[in-house]
Design an enzyme around this catalytic site. Structure first.
Site, short mmCIF file in Angstrom:
data_model
loop_
_atom_site.label_atom_id
_atom_site.label_comp_id
_atom_site.label_asym_id
_atom_site.label_seq_id
_atom_site.Cartn_x
_atom_site.Cartn_y
_atom_site.Cartn_z
N TYR A 239 0.82 -1.22 0.00
CA TYR A 239 0.00 0.00 0.00
C TYR A 239 0.86 1.27 0.00
CZ TYR A 239 -4.85 -1.52 0.11
OH TYR A 239 -6.08 -2.00 -0.25
N GLU B 14 1.51 6.36 -7.09
CA GLU B 14 0.40 7.23 -7.51
C GLU B 14 0.76 8.70 -7.31
OE1 GLU B 14 -3.31 6.05 -5.73
OE2 GLU B 14 -2.82 3.92 -5.95
#
Length: 362
Positions: free
Chosen positions: A286, A293
């Protein structure tokens, strides 16, 4: 070298259907426990009253018992449970009338016959009440249809992300770093399909089809779709960036554990290695996915500043200027907050599924 065989202290108690034996040995090694001809044979290496030695004993039971004892070893003792062949109360444990010196009642578990009958009656009443409550609960006529839908949904998503992961891995081994630059053009169609289908997870949570909380699902799905459809889908220059490879790769690895876990949950199966991966793999993946991102958003800011796409200039009916690159800068902060929300949720889930179980106090 171990000394001569000795007898350990053994404490016993009973219920109408079971016998409980507690062997006072710590650090037990190689326990050999068997019941033949209604006689319990015990032999094990452990630390008892006479130090570290081989301890053994035999008990011939008063009445017939099942030949398969259940043994549970702890650091401080060894517990044996034996099932009686008939549900009744024994006047003593052994066939011989004189109690062996190594054997004594287990007062921590000891009950008189009347108390044991009361305990048995309470358990039966509890079972009956549970059955009554279950029979009163309204039966869902669409239960099997819902379960079938969830299984198919998770299976399709698993196959989709598996295709993405395998395709990218094979291309990485064959093409090396060159595979970074055309990841989008090779993988985008399948990723579009999977991420569009993922919107159903929000619907499933909204209508109560699954018990997963809504906010983490919304944060993850809309966050991914913003990157995929808005930033990558509208900028050919961004589509050829190496960061796309890492975004797609981290997304797909996470789902390789998540969707199979959901499939098994739908049919009431828990496979512990998969459960561990489901609630552990996110710890590195994550943050790495969120970092990828964020890099993607930062790299897109000068591109959208140059093209002016999605920016609102003057004149316009609102008489305001909205610069999309500025919104992207704010989105980086939102992305970090969203990552924190998801990680916090998964940390709680991990503690619930993998944390130490709370023991009930007697």
């Amino acid at each position: 070298m171990a000394g001569p065989s000795l007898r350990p202290h053994v404490h016993w108690a009973q219920r109408h259907r079971e016998l409980y034996l507690r062997v006072e040995l710590s650090d037990v090694q190689n326990p050999d426990i068997a019941i033949t001809d209604n006689v319990l044979h015990f032999k094990a290496q452990g630390h008892g009253a006479k130090g570290d030695n081989i301890y053994e004993f035999q008990i011939e039971f008063l009445e017939p018992v099942e030949p398969k004892p259940v043994c549970r070893v702890t650091q401080r003792q060894l517990n044996i449970t034996v099932q009686k062949k008939e549900s009744n109360w024994w006047e003593r444990l052994t066939k011989q009338e004189k109690r062996p010196l190594f054997l004594a009642p287990d007062f921590d578990r000891w009950l008189d016959e009347s108390d044991a009958e009361m305990e048995l009656k309470e358990k039966e009443e509890e079972k009956i009440n549970k059955m009554k409550i279950e029979s009163r609960a309204p039966k869902d006529p669409f239960k099997h249809l819902k379960k079938g839908y969830l299984i198919m949904y998770n299976l399709v998503q698993f196959l989709g992300f598996s295709w993405i992961f395998v395709n990218m891995t094979v291309r990485l081994f064959i093409l090396g770093k060159d595979s970074f630059y055309d990841t989008f053009h090779t993988i985008a169609d399948m990723m579009y399909f999977c991420q569009t289908l993922a919107l159903m997870e929000i619907v499933n949570s909204l209508i109560g089809l699954v018990r997963s909380p809504l906010i983490p699902a919304v944060v993850q799905i809309f966050g991914r779709n913003f990157i995929l459809f808005v930033i990558l889908g509208n900028s050919e220059e961004m589509q050829s960036k190496p960061v796309v490879f890492f975004i797609f790769y981290f997304w797909s690895i996470i789902e390789l554990f998540r969707y199979p876990y959901y499939i098994l949950s739908c049919i009431g199966i828990e496979w512990k290695p998969l459960t561990w991966l489901r609630y552990t793999a996110w710890i590195p993946l994550y943050p790495l996915g969120g970092l990828s991102e964020a890099i993607c958003v930062v790299q897109s800011i000068p591109i959208f500043s140059e093209t002016g796409e999605f920016s609102l200039g003057l004149p316009n009916p609102l008489n305001v200027t909205i610069q999309f690159p500025f919104l992207l800068q704010i989105y980086v902060i939102v992305l970090v907050l969203g990552l924190f929300v998801n990680c916090r949720h998964l940390y709680k889930q991990r503690k619930r599924h993998l944390g130490p179980k709370k023991r009930k106090m007697k």
